[in-house]
Design a protein around this motif. Structure first.
Motif, PDB file in Angstrom:
ATOM      1  N   GLN A 121     -80.800 -44.606-128.734  1.00  4.62           N
ATOM      2  CA  GLN A 121     -80.581 -44.399-127.573  1.00  4.62           C
ATOM      3  C   GLN A 121     -79.178 -45.054-127.718  1.00  4.62           C
ATOM      4  OE1 GLN A 121     -82.333 -42.855-124.488  1.00  4.62           O
ATOM      5  NE2 GLN A 121     -82.931 -41.164-125.741  1.00  4.62           N
ATOM      6  N   PHE A 122     -79.704 -46.332-127.310  1.00  8.01           N
ATOM      7  CA  PHE A 122     -78.417 -47.726-126.683  1.00  8.01           C
ATOM      8  C   PHE A 122     -77.392 -47.123-127.578  1.00  8.01           C
ATOM      9  CE2 PHE A 122     -80.861 -48.507-123.342  1.00  8.01           C
ATOM     10  CZ  PHE A 122     -79.751 -48.289-121.992  1.00  8.01           C
ATOM     11  N   SER A 123     -77.926 -47.434-128.776  1.00  2.52           N
ATOM     12  CA  SER A 123     -76.943 -48.122-130.246  1.00  2.52           C
ATOM     13  C   SER A 123     -75.838 -46.591-130.629  1.00  2.52           C
ATOM     14  CB  SER A 123     -78.029 -48.397-131.794  1.00  2.52           C
ATOM     15  OG  SER A 123     -77.560 -48.629-132.614  1.00  2.52           O
ATOM     16  N   LYS A 124     -76.422 -45.579-130.218  1.00  4.15           N
ATOM     17  CA  LYS A 124     -75.710 -44.177-130.800  1.00  4.15           C
ATOM     18  C   LYS A 124     -74.845 -44.116-129.938  1.00  4.15           C
ATOM     19  CE  LYS A 124     -78.999 -42.057-133.437  1.00  4.15           C
ATOM     20  NZ  LYS A 124     -79.855 -40.182-133.538  1.00  4.15           N
ATOM     21  N   LEU A 125     -75.175 -44.780-128.666  1.00  5.96           N
ATOM     22  CA  LEU A 125     -73.828 -44.658-127.105  1.00  5.96           C
ATOM     23  C   LEU A 125     -73.001 -45.864-127.248  1.00  5.96           C
ATOM     24  CD1 LEU A 125     -76.181 -43.416-124.216  1.00  5.96           C
ATOM     25  CD2 LEU A 125     -74.243 -41.994-125.106  1.00  5.96           C
ATOM     26  N   GLY A 126     -72.975 -46.409-128.392  1.00  4.97           N
ATOM     27  CA  GLY A 126     -72.004 -47.942-128.291  1.00  4.97           C
ATOM     28  C   GLY A 126     -72.372 -49.022-128.351  1.00  4.97           C
ATOM     29  N   TRP A 127     -73.651 -49.451-127.855  1.00  2.00           N
ATOM     30  CA  TRP A 127     -74.401 -50.451-127.659  1.00  2.00           C
ATOM     31  C   TRP A 127     -74.612 -51.298-128.543  1.00  2.00           C
ATOM     32  CZ3 TRP A 127     -73.614 -52.955-122.425  1.00  2.00           C
ATOM     33  CH2 TRP A 127     -73.292 -51.704-121.632  1.00  2.00           C
ATOM     34  N   GLN A 128     -74.664 -52.831-128.650  1.00  2.00           N
ATOM     35  CA  GLN A 128     -75.534 -53.612-129.580  1.00  2.00           C
ATOM     36  C   GLN A 128     -76.856 -54.141-128.963  1.00  2.00           C
ATOM     37  OE1 GLN A 128     -73.896 -56.799-132.561  1.00  2.00           O
ATOM     38  NE2 GLN A 128     -73.529 -57.154-131.028  1.00  2.00           N
ATOM     39  N   VAL A 129     -77.741 -53.263-129.472  1.00  2.00           N
ATOM     40  CA  VAL A 129     -79.230 -53.682-128.863  1.00  2.00           C
ATOM     41  C   VAL A 129     -80.009 -54.604-129.210  1.00  2.00           C
ATOM     42  CG1 VAL A 129     -80.814 -52.860-127.858  1.00  2.00           C
ATOM     43  CG2 VAL A 129     -79.092 -51.181-128.772  1.00  2.00           C
ATOM     44  N   PHE A 130     -80.089 -55.936-128.471  1.00  2.00           N
ATOM     45  CA  PHE A 130     -80.963 -56.769-129.095  1.00  2.00           C
ATOM     46  C   PHE A 130     -82.355 -56.717-128.086  1.00  2.00           C
ATOM     47  CE2 PHE A 130     -77.177 -57.966-129.493  1.00  2.00           C
ATOM     48  CZ  PHE A 130     -76.885 -59.239-130.671  1.00  2.00           C
ATOM     49  N   VAL A 131     -83.777 -56.534-129.237  1.00  2.00           N
ATOM     50  CA  VAL A 131     -85.021 -56.176-128.863  1.00  2.00           C
ATOM     51  C   VAL A 131     -85.866 -57.784-129.329  1.00  2.00           C
ATOM     52  CG1 VAL A 131     -87.355 -54.748-128.654  1.00  2.00           C
ATOM     53  CG2 VAL A 131     -84.526 -53.939-129.307  1.00  2.00           C
ATOM     54  N   LYS A 311     -92.722 -42.343-120.184  1.00  2.00           N
ATOM     55  CA  LYS A 311     -91.982 -42.569-121.900  1.00  2.00           C
ATOM     56  C   LYS A 311     -90.711 -41.262-122.285  1.00  2.00           C
ATOM     57  CE  LYS A 311     -93.832 -39.918-126.273  1.00  2.00           C
ATOM     58  NZ  LYS A 311     -94.699 -39.602-126.792  1.00  2.00           N
ATOM     59  N   VAL A 312     -89.950 -41.761-122.413  1.00  2.00           N
ATOM     60  CA  VAL A 312     -88.948 -41.738-122.635  1.00  2.00           C
ATOM     61  C   VAL A 312     -89.024 -40.973-124.917  1.00  2.00           C
ATOM     62  CG1 VAL A 312     -86.507 -42.167-123.585  1.00  2.00           C
ATOM     63  CG2 VAL A 312     -87.892 -42.922-121.946  1.00  2.00           C
ATOM     64  N   GLU A 313     -88.155 -39.094-124.201  1.00  2.00           N
ATOM     65  CA  GLU A 313     -87.956 -38.437-125.407  1.00  2.00           C
ATOM     66  C   GLU A 313     -87.208 -38.548-126.287  1.00  2.00           C
ATOM     67  OE1 GLU A 313     -90.567 -37.432-126.583  1.00  2.00           O
ATOM     68  OE2 GLU A 313     -91.937 -36.390-124.354  1.00  2.00           O
ATOM     69  N   LEU A 314     -87.349 -38.930-127.380  1.00  2.00           N
ATOM     70  CA  LEU A 314     -86.096 -38.818-128.426  1.00  2.00           C
ATOM     71  C   LEU A 314     -84.441 -38.248-128.640  1.00  2.00           C
ATOM     72  CD1 LEU A 314     -84.400 -41.135-130.179  1.00  2.00           C
ATOM     73  CD2 LEU A 314     -85.193 -39.344-131.603  1.00  2.00           C
ATOM     74  N   GLU A 315     -85.185 -37.123-127.631  1.00  2.00           N
ATOM     75  CA  GLU A 315     -83.515 -35.793-127.333  1.00  2.00           C
ATOM     76  C   GLU A 315     -83.409 -36.163-126.465  1.00  2.00           C
ATOM     77  OE1 GLU A 315     -86.982 -35.411-128.211  1.00  2.00           O
ATOM     78  OE2 GLU A 315     -86.859 -35.486-130.686  1.00  2.00           O
ATOM     79  N   ASN A 316     -84.013 -37.019-125.098  1.00  2.00           N
ATOM     80  CA  ASN A 316     -83.411 -37.084-124.262  1.00  2.00           C
ATOM     81  C   ASN A 316     -82.742 -38.450-123.145  1.00  2.00           C
ATOM     82  OD1 ASN A 316     -83.284 -36.768-121.466  1.00  2.00           O
ATOM     83  ND2 ASN A 316     -84.880 -36.669-120.366  1.00  2.00           N
ATOM     84  N   TYR A 317     -81.240 -38.699-123.721  1.00  2.00           N
ATOM     85  CA  TYR A 317     -80.304 -39.115-123.112  1.00  2.00           C
ATOM     86  C   TYR A 317     -80.200 -39.719-121.186  1.00  2.00           C
ATOM     87  CZ  TYR A 317     -79.078 -39.844-127.637  1.00  2.00           C
ATOM     88  OH  TYR A 317     -79.247 -40.561-129.550  1.00  2.00           O
TER      89      TYR A 317
END
Length: 333
Positions: A121-131, A311-317
């Protein structure tokens, strides 16, 4: 008569030769026995080499590296340890900045409960994500501390007793040889990788420091989103690292064997902070600290039960959009 006389001479010679033979071979037999006893004593004196305890993770990091569906991956090296970081490119039209997502104890950097959907979700919103893949909190808890110390003491006493026994058996050895044997004995290994919570905190902070220094490209925004136990461990670094721009705490909880009050951890905190509370009882220490205004910042927001965190659902932003909007509001101000 002559024949009988010769036989007697021969028999007497054989009898007289036997003690001489035994006398000649006795030193050899005694020497062989002493050598065998010395070898057995040396074998008892030699400690059994034990493999160095490895930094523990919830999953095998090499297998995780091969299976992770990230855009990039790299390793952070700390002394003899290496830690995996997964990197996901910003795929949105608007570039938001950099975001570090920290999973909780017992999970990993691709866990399906919360980390994996939030990363996408964060990646699609424009964030470069490091995990980063965080190690387990492998240190003795309060109810296990005495057991650990008792076990170590028993091992040390047994080792000392064995050394004394070996020394008495090998009385013929020189004092220099005995001293060298004692110095070669390795320390008794601990049941845990970390001595205590402070040792884990040190590695955790150093790990994140190294990760932040390796982030490319740089951005004005560097947000750290920490889930449950990680919300506590990130507090030390939040006070000292000038690169971090915002902190988000998801259902913050205290790890085992750490101070139950957060006065020291909150003292000196000035970063903008967004807190999501799922269970007030489990987050009570954090709630008390925020209620006492120990965290000094004009950009402080606490959200109670408006977002489902188990739990976070992928469809729920909902959660990722709330965090992104909060950062955007600060940019305008």
């Amino acid at each position: 008569m002559l024949t009988i006389h010769i036989k007697k001479v021969i028999n007497l010679s054989a009898i007289s030769f036997l003690p001489i033979t035994l006398l000649l071979f006795t030193p050899i037999l005694i020497g062989a026995e002493q050598a065998t006893n010395t070898q057995q004593s040396e074998n008892q004196a030699q400690p059994v080499a034990k493999e160095k305890k490895k930094l523990p993770f919830a999953v095998n990091i090499n297998a995780l590296s091969e299976s992770a569906n990230s855009d990039e991956k790299f390793w952070v090296n700390l002394d003899e340890e290496k830690l995996l970081v997964l990197k996901y490119w910003a795929k949105g039209k608007i570039k938001r900045g950099n975001l570090i997502l920290l999973h909780t104890y017992g999970e990993h950097s691709t866990h399906a409960r919360l980390v994996s959907p939030l990363t996408e979700q964060f990646s699609k919103l424009g964030w470069q994500v490091f995990v980063p893949n965080l190690p387990l909190e492998d240190y003795p808890f309060k109810n296990e501390q005495k057991i650990e110390e008792s076990t170590t003491a028993e091992n040390e006493n047994a080792d000392a007793e064995q050394t004394q026994q070996v020394a008495s058996t090998n009385s013929s050895e020189s004092s220099d040889t005995q001293k060298a044997t004692q110095e070669e004995q390795p320390p008794i290994p601990s049941l845990y990788f970390f001595k205590d919570g402070k040792a884990f905190q040190s590695l955790f902070s150093n790990y994140l420091e190294q990760l932040i220094s390796q982030i490319q490209p740089k951005s004005n925004n560097l947000v750290i989103v920490a889930n449950e136990n990680s919300a506590y461990w990130i507090l030390e670094l939040a006070k000292t690292n000038q690169t971090i721009s915002q902190i988000v705490l998801l259902h913050p909880q205290l790890p085992n064997n750490v101070p139950s009050e957060l006065k020291e951890s909150f003292s000196g905190q000035t970063l903008p902070v967004y807190v999501f509370i799922q269970d007030a009882d489990q987050s009570s220490a954090f709630i008390r600290a925020f209620d006492r205004n120990l965290w000094r910042t004009p950009f402080q927001r606490i959200n109670y039960n408006n977002v489902s965190l188990p739990k976070v659902e992928l469809e729920n932003y909902n959660l990722s959009k709330m965090i992104t909007g909060w950062v955007k509001t600060q940019e305008k101000n």
